[in-house]
Design a protein around this motif. Structure first.
Motif, PDB file in Angstrom:
ATOM      1  N   SER A 392      -7.099   0.292  10.127  1.00 61.17           N
ATOM      2  CA  SER A 392      -7.960   0.810   9.063  1.00 61.17           C
ATOM      3  C   SER A 392      -7.475   2.182   8.601  1.00 61.17           C
ATOM      4  O   SER A 392      -7.714   2.592   7.462  1.00 61.17           O
ATOM      5  N   VAL A 393      -6.740   2.873   9.463  1.00 56.83           N
ATOM      6  CA  VAL A 393      -6.229   4.186   9.082  1.00 56.83           C
ATOM      7  C   VAL A 393      -5.293   4.088   7.872  1.00 56.83           C
ATOM      8  O   VAL A 393      -5.196   5.025   7.070  1.00 56.83           O
ATOM      9  N   ALA A 394      -4.642   2.943   7.703  1.00 59.40           N
ATOM     10  CA  ALA A 394      -3.761   2.777   6.535  1.00 59.40           C
ATOM     11  C   ALA A 394      -4.578   2.824   5.239  1.00 59.40           C
ATOM     12  O   ALA A 394      -4.080   3.277   4.199  1.00 59.40           O
ATOM     13  N   ASN A 395      -5.833   2.377   5.313  1.00 59.71           N
ATOM     14  CA  ASN A 395      -6.713   2.497   4.130  1.00 59.71           C
ATOM     15  C   ASN A 395      -6.947   3.945   3.779  1.00 59.71           C
ATOM     16  O   ASN A 395      -6.930   4.331   2.612  1.00 59.71           O
ATOM     17  N   TRP A 396      -7.188   4.739   4.811  1.00 62.11           N
ATOM     18  CA  TRP A 396      -7.528   6.145   4.549  1.00 62.11           C
ATOM     19  C   TRP A 396      -6.286   6.916   4.110  1.00 62.11           C
ATOM     20  O   TRP A 396      -6.365   7.805   3.273  1.00 62.11           O
ATOM     21  N   TYR A 397      -5.138   6.541   4.682  1.00 62.33           N
ATOM     22  CA  TYR A 397      -3.867   7.118   4.224  1.00 62.33           C
ATOM     23  C   TYR A 397      -3.659   6.778   2.748  1.00 62.33           C
ATOM     24  O   TYR A 397      -3.344   7.634   1.915  1.00 62.33           O
ATOM     25  N   ALA A 398      -3.852   5.507   2.419  1.00 63.55           N
ATOM     26  CA  ALA A 398      -3.598   5.059   1.040  1.00 63.55           C
ATOM     27  C   ALA A 398      -4.535   5.753   0.060  1.00 63.55           C
ATOM     28  O   ALA A 398      -4.129   6.149  -1.028  1.00 63.55           O
ATOM     29  N   ARG A 399      -5.788   5.924   0.441  1.00 67.49           N
ATOM     30  CA  ARG A 399      -6.798   6.333  -0.533  1.00 67.49           C
ATOM     31  C   ARG A 399      -7.118   7.816  -0.548  1.00 67.49           C
ATOM     32  O   ARG A 399      -7.582   8.340  -1.560  1.00 67.49           O
ATOM     33  N   HIS A 400      -6.944   8.469   0.577  1.00 68.58           N
ATOM     34  CA  HIS A 400      -7.404   9.860   0.641  1.00 68.58           C
ATOM     35  C   HIS A 400      -6.286  10.888   0.679  1.00 68.58           C
ATOM     36  O   HIS A 400      -6.552  12.080   0.558  1.00 68.58           O
ATOM     37  N   ILE A 401      -5.056  10.436   0.906  1.00 77.02           N
ATOM     38  CA  ILE A 401      -3.963  11.412   0.946  1.00 77.02           C
ATOM     39  C   ILE A 401      -3.362  11.526  -0.455  1.00 77.02           C
ATOM     40  O   ILE A 401      -2.931  10.533  -1.047  1.00 77.02           O
ATOM     41  N   THR A 402      -3.368  12.741  -0.963  1.00 82.83           N
ATOM     42  CA  THR A 402      -2.834  13.007  -2.300  1.00 82.83           C
ATOM     43  C   THR A 402      -1.366  13.373  -2.163  1.00 82.83           C
ATOM     44  O   THR A 402      -1.037  14.460  -1.685  1.00 82.83           O
ATOM     45  N   MET A 403      -0.498  12.462  -2.583  1.00 83.93           N
ATOM     46  CA  MET A 403       0.929  12.785  -2.541  1.00 83.93           C
ATOM     47  C   MET A 403       1.258  13.751  -3.673  1.00 83.93           C
ATOM     48  O   MET A 403       0.906  13.501  -4.827  1.00 83.93           O
ATOM     49  N   ARG A 404       1.916  14.829  -3.312  1.00 81.88           N
ATOM     50  CA  ARG A 404       2.354  15.793  -4.320  1.00 81.88           C
ATOM     51  C   ARG A 404       3.884  15.779  -4.355  1.00 81.88           C
ATOM     52  O   ARG A 404       4.526  15.304  -3.405  1.00 81.88           O
ATOM     53  N   PRO A 405       4.479  16.327  -5.414  1.00 76.24           N
ATOM     54  CA  PRO A 405       5.945  16.290  -5.497  1.00 76.24           C
ATOM     55  C   PRO A 405       6.563  16.910  -4.245  1.00 76.24           C
ATOM     56  O   PRO A 405       6.119  17.965  -3.789  1.00 76.24           O
ATOM     57  N   GLY A 406       7.543  16.253  -3.692  1.00 72.62           N
ATOM     58  CA  GLY A 406       8.224  16.787  -2.509  1.00 72.62           C
ATOM     59  C   GLY A 406       7.693  16.238  -1.206  1.00 72.62           C
ATOM     60  O   GLY A 406       8.397  16.228  -0.198  1.00 72.62           O
ATOM     61  N   MET A 407       6.444  15.784  -1.195  1.00 73.50           N
ATOM     62  CA  MET A 407       5.915  15.197   0.038  1.00 73.50           C
ATOM     63  C   MET A 407       6.512  13.806   0.242  1.00 73.50           C
ATOM     64  O   MET A 407       6.899  13.141  -0.717  1.00 73.50           O
ATOM     65  N   ARG A 408       6.594  13.394   1.495  1.00 70.37           N
ATOM     66  CA  ARG A 408       7.092  12.059   1.809  1.00 70.37           C
ATOM     67  C   ARG A 408       6.083  11.331   2.670  1.00 70.37           C
ATOM     68  O   ARG A 408       5.325  11.960   3.405  1.00 70.37           O
ATOM     69  N   GLY A 409       6.108  10.010   2.601  1.00 71.96           N
ATOM     70  CA  GLY A 409       5.220   9.233   3.454  1.00 71.96           C
ATOM     71  C   GLY A 409       5.720   7.809   3.561  1.00 71.96           C
ATOM     72  O   GLY A 409       6.323   7.288   2.628  1.00 71.96           O
ATOM     73  N   SER A 410       5.469   7.194   4.728  1.00 66.35           N
ATOM     74  CA  SER A 410       5.830   5.783   4.854  1.00 66.35           C
ATOM     75  C   SER A 410       5.039   5.133   5.987  1.00 66.35           C
ATOM     76  O   SER A 410       4.381   5.812   6.790  1.00 66.35           O
ATOM     77  N   LEU A 411       5.103   3.835   6.003  1.00 66.38           N
ATOM     78  CA  LEU A 411       4.501   3.034   7.065  1.00 66.38           C
ATOM     79  C   LEU A 411       5.249   1.708   7.117  1.00 66.38           C
ATOM     80  O   LEU A 411       6.175   1.486   6.351  1.00 66.38           O
ATOM     81  N   SER A 412       4.820   0.851   8.012  1.00 65.81           N
ATOM     82  CA  SER A 412       5.431  -0.470   8.080  1.00 65.81           C
ATOM     83  C   SER A 412       4.827  -1.295   6.959  1.00 65.81           C
ATOM     84  O   SER A 412       3.799  -1.943   7.119  1.00 65.81           O
ATOM     85  N   GLY A 413       5.481  -1.262   5.800  1.00 64.86           N
ATOM     86  CA  GLY A 413       4.854  -1.801   4.599  1.00 64.86           C
ATOM     87  C   GLY A 413       4.794  -3.313   4.578  1.00 64.86           C
ATOM     88  O   GLY A 413       3.809  -3.892   4.127  1.00 64.86           O
ATOM     89  N   THR A 414       5.814  -3.967   5.071  1.00 64.15           N
ATOM     90  CA  THR A 414       5.907  -5.411   4.883  1.00 64.15           C
ATOM     91  C   THR A 414       5.636  -6.169   6.178  1.00 64.15           C
ATOM     92  O   THR A 414       4.922  -7.160   6.183  1.00 64.15           O
ATOM     93  N   LEU A 415       6.191  -5.706   7.273  1.00 61.77           N
ATOM     94  CA  LEU A 415       5.870  -6.345   8.559  1.00 61.77           C
ATOM     95  C   LEU A 415       4.455  -5.952   8.968  1.00 61.77           C
ATOM     96  O   LEU A 415       3.772  -6.692   9.656  1.00 61.77           O
ATOM     97  N   ALA A 416       4.024  -4.786   8.510  1.00 66.11           N
ATOM     98  CA  ALA A 416       2.689  -4.273   8.841  1.00 66.11           C
ATOM     99  C   ALA A 416       2.437  -4.363  10.339  1.00 66.11           C
ATOM    100  O   ALA A 416       1.369  -4.771  10.780  1.00 66.11           O
ATOM    101  N   THR A 417       3.428  -3.983  11.093  1.00 68.38           N
ATOM    102  CA  THR A 417       3.265  -4.027  12.543  1.00 68.38           C
ATOM    103  C   THR A 417       2.474  -2.829  13.027  1.00 68.38           C
ATOM    104  O   THR A 417       2.553  -1.735  12.445  1.00 68.38           O
ATOM    105  N   MET A 418       1.710  -3.039  14.076  1.00 65.68           N
ATOM    106  CA  MET A 418       1.106  -1.892  14.753  1.00 65.68           C
ATOM    107  C   MET A 418       2.199  -1.150  15.514  1.00 65.68           C
ATOM    108  O   MET A 418       3.165  -1.732  15.975  1.00 65.68           O
TER     109      MET A 418
END
Ligand SMILES: Cc1ncc(C[n+]2csc(CCOP(=O)(O)OP(=O)(O)O)c2C)c(N)n1
Ligand SMILES: [Mg+2]
Length: 598
Positions: A392-418
């Motif tokens: 569920s934390v991926a929901n909060w990452y997706a919705r509440h984190i404001t990406m600004r220029p220069g910031m980076r972020g990633s997760l297991s996008g396709t395998l979606a592994t824990m």
């Protein structure tokens, strides 16, 4: 002193610019380890707690550096442990090389101890290139090809090296028949579509009144061009999760995440648009894209194997996003009509941000998980790197984190592994030792991998010039994402034997390693908890006792549902207990995925 095969391999890795190998020892690679000692640990051997973590670290390193990630493991069990991380690389299109040991050639086929048919085992995960080195003269070619293929096809590749081969004296391939010499390096190249294809794409885009753009990680090199096209067309831009850090969330027409973890404005953008331009994304969920026949589509992707899927596009452009957009832009009409569509998109985005803020502000028992992410957002430095785990934390990452220029972020996008949250963060620290890194992790993922890998973080903390490695743990004592999926899709109550997990002292564990550890039990301490972790002189774990009863509302819940349902659950009425314990079907399904779209 003669050069052994193992010496040659490390020398060649150095020649390719490999600075570290994420690995774990075992007798299948003892020859290589001895060579490492002779080579004064160059490239550096970075030891994890588990080979899957080594692979995740290589993936995280590759994602955040744009360079090849290399991992190494022993034969049999070590090679098997690498697999999940290598599949993560495969599915997210990340260049990673795995070097694994094998039993001696004399024992192969003998049901020998730790003998696993690695070539067959790796044939799928490293389908683009897997080779077993049987004689020294195969090198350096097979290593060079493994590296070139990983880069060219953005995939994992593997070299299997029997233990006795590692110990042989190295001899290079000669000029003779059936020898395959090799050379270092390869130039960059830029693929672009034909003029005719670009013209057809421009015709589709010029004909629309309500354009939508969907971007993924493939658009990363084309930030200015994506902006220019969006502004020219008056389009809204939705971002697949791997493309979250491509475009700033501060732009008024960026609708944010798409899909089940997405935003209402992205949902409406796709529902109401008449033209879709997808750039560098293979976002899989067709149901969140426009209805068939409602929108005309153009796709841009660098990989000809990946175009034309997911949506019935009219024009499939194969090319580098930046180069393709640069040639497309002059073909786009500049005298476009009204801004009504653009204004609607921007109004929806504004409303979404306000709604999210209100949801995060609702009180919960004891802490609203959305508030935890929201509280971190303004504290994030401009050069922050974020990783999110699955849950569920991926929901909060997706919705509440404001990406600004220069910031980076990633997760297991396709395998979606824990489990990649913490090891990705460690990989990120090796890619950028001078940048602060934040891992957002559920308690289940922390118990699965994160806790042990904090030992690795503690071990290497002195290598990183910026000490900040902040691991935030959402301690909800539940495998919450799946609990909600069960409630929503199966209508079944939470099955406690599978869903409930122990309340572990994550912060205390971090402290036992000599790291900073903070446990936050009250909403008023959330911000201070993040600040304490940010101010720590090394890796820190800050855990938050969050409420498992806050549902990840899907983007097609109506605006009213988004606010009202959360409020009714959280205000602590009689429903609450029964809903958490039994997951009252009607109540929960009212606003979870699967209901008719609002
Ligand atoms: C390796 C693996 N096992 C199981 C799953 C299924 N799964 C996805 S999210 C999740 C729950 C994660 O729980 P936690 O880390 O506590 O995060 P929460 O959802 O509670 O925030 C599970 C079991 C998965 N994606 N990957
Ligand atoms: Mg949990």
């Amino acid at each position: 002193m003669s050069t052994k095969v193992s010496d040659h391999i490390l020398e060649r890795l150095r020649a390719w610019g490999v600075e570290q190998v994420f690995g774990y020892p075992g007798d299948g690679i003892n020859g290589l380890l001895a060579a490492w000692a002779r080579a004064d640990d160059q490239p550096r051997f970075i030891q994890s707690r588990h080979e899957e973590m080594s692979a995740f670290e290589a993936v995280g390193y590759a994602k955040f550096s744009g360079r090849l990630g290399v991992c190494a493991a022993t034969s049999g069990p070590g090679a098997i442990h690498l697999l999940n991380g290598l599949y993560d690389a495969k599915l997210d299109h990340v260049p990673v090389l795995a070097i694994v040991g094998q039993t001696n050639r004399t024992a192969m086929g003998g049901s020998y101890q730790q003998e696993v048919d690695l070539h067959t085992l790796y044939k799928d995960v490293a389908s683009d290139f897997v080779e077993t080195v049987m004689v020294p003269e195969q090198l350096p070619n097979v290593l060079d090809r493994a590296i070139r293929t990983a880069y060219a096809r953005r995939c994992p590749t593997a070299l299997i090296i029997p233990a006795d081969v590692q110990e042989l004296d190295y001899s290079a391939p000669t000029h003779e028949f059936k020898m395959v010499p090799s050379s270092l390096g390869m130039s960059d190249y830029t693929a672009t579509p034909t003029d005719d294809a670009l013209r057809r794409a421009a015709d589709v885009l010029n004909a629309g009144d309500k354009p939508a753009i969907l971007i993924g990680q493939g658009a990363a090199g084309a930030v200015a061009e994506v902006r220019e096209v969006a502004e020219l067309l008056g389009a809204g831009v939705a971002k697949a999760l791997l493309g979250k850090d491509v475009l700033s969330d501060e732009l008024p027409y960026v609708t944010g995440p798409i899909g089940l973890l997405g935003s209402r404005p992205s949902y409406e953008l796709m529902r109401d648009c008449d033209t879709l331009l997808t750039i560098g994304s293979s976002f899989p969920y067709t149901q969140f894209m426009p209805e068939f026949g409602k929108a005309r589509g153009v796709q841009i992707d660098i990989d000809p194997h990946m175009v034309g899927m997911r949506y019935p596009y009219e024009v499939n452009l194969v090319g580098d996003a930046r180069a393709t957009l640069r040639r497309l832009i002059p073909l786009l009409d500049t005298d476009r009509g009204g801004r009504e569509w653009h204004d609607t998109v921007c109004a929806n985005v504004k409303r979404w941000h306000e709604t999210m803020e209100r949801r995060a502000g609702l009180s919960a028992d004891p802490i609203n998980p959305e508030f935890v992410a929201r509280a971190l957002d303004p504290l994030l430095p401009d050069n922050a790197i974020l990783t999110s785990d699955s849950g569920s934390v991926a929901n909060w990452y997706a919705r509440h984190i404001t990406m600004r220029p220069g910031m980076r972020g990633s997760l297991s996008g396709t395998l979606a592994t824990m489990g990649p949250g913490v090891p990705y963060a460690i990989g990120a620290k090796f890619a950028h030792p001078d940048r602060p890194v934040f891992a957002l992790v559920g308690d289940g993922a922390m118990q699965m991998n994160g806790l042990a890998e904090m030992i690795t973080a503690a071990k290497y903390r002195d290598r990183w010039s910026d000490p900040r490695l902040v691991v935030g743990v959402w301690n909800n004592r539940d495998l919450n994402q799946v609990t909600w999926e069960m409630r929503a899709m199966e209508g079944s109550p939470s099955f406690l034997p599978s869903q409930e997990i122990p309340d572990v002292q994550y912060a205390a564990f971090a402290r036992s390693l000599g790291l900073t550890g903070v446990r936050v039990e009250k909403p008023e301490d959330v911000e201070a908890g993040w600040r304490a972790a940010l101010e720590a002189d090394g890796p820190a774990v800050v855990e938050f006792l969050t409420d498992p009863a806050v549902p990840p509302i899907p983007p097609h819940a109506t605006w009213e549902q988004m606010e009202a349902t959360a409020a009714s659950i959280l205000k602590g009425d009689a429903d609450r207990g029964s809903m958490i314990k039994q997951g009252l079907k009607a109540k929960v399904q009212e606003f979870l995925p699967g209901r008719d779209k609002g």
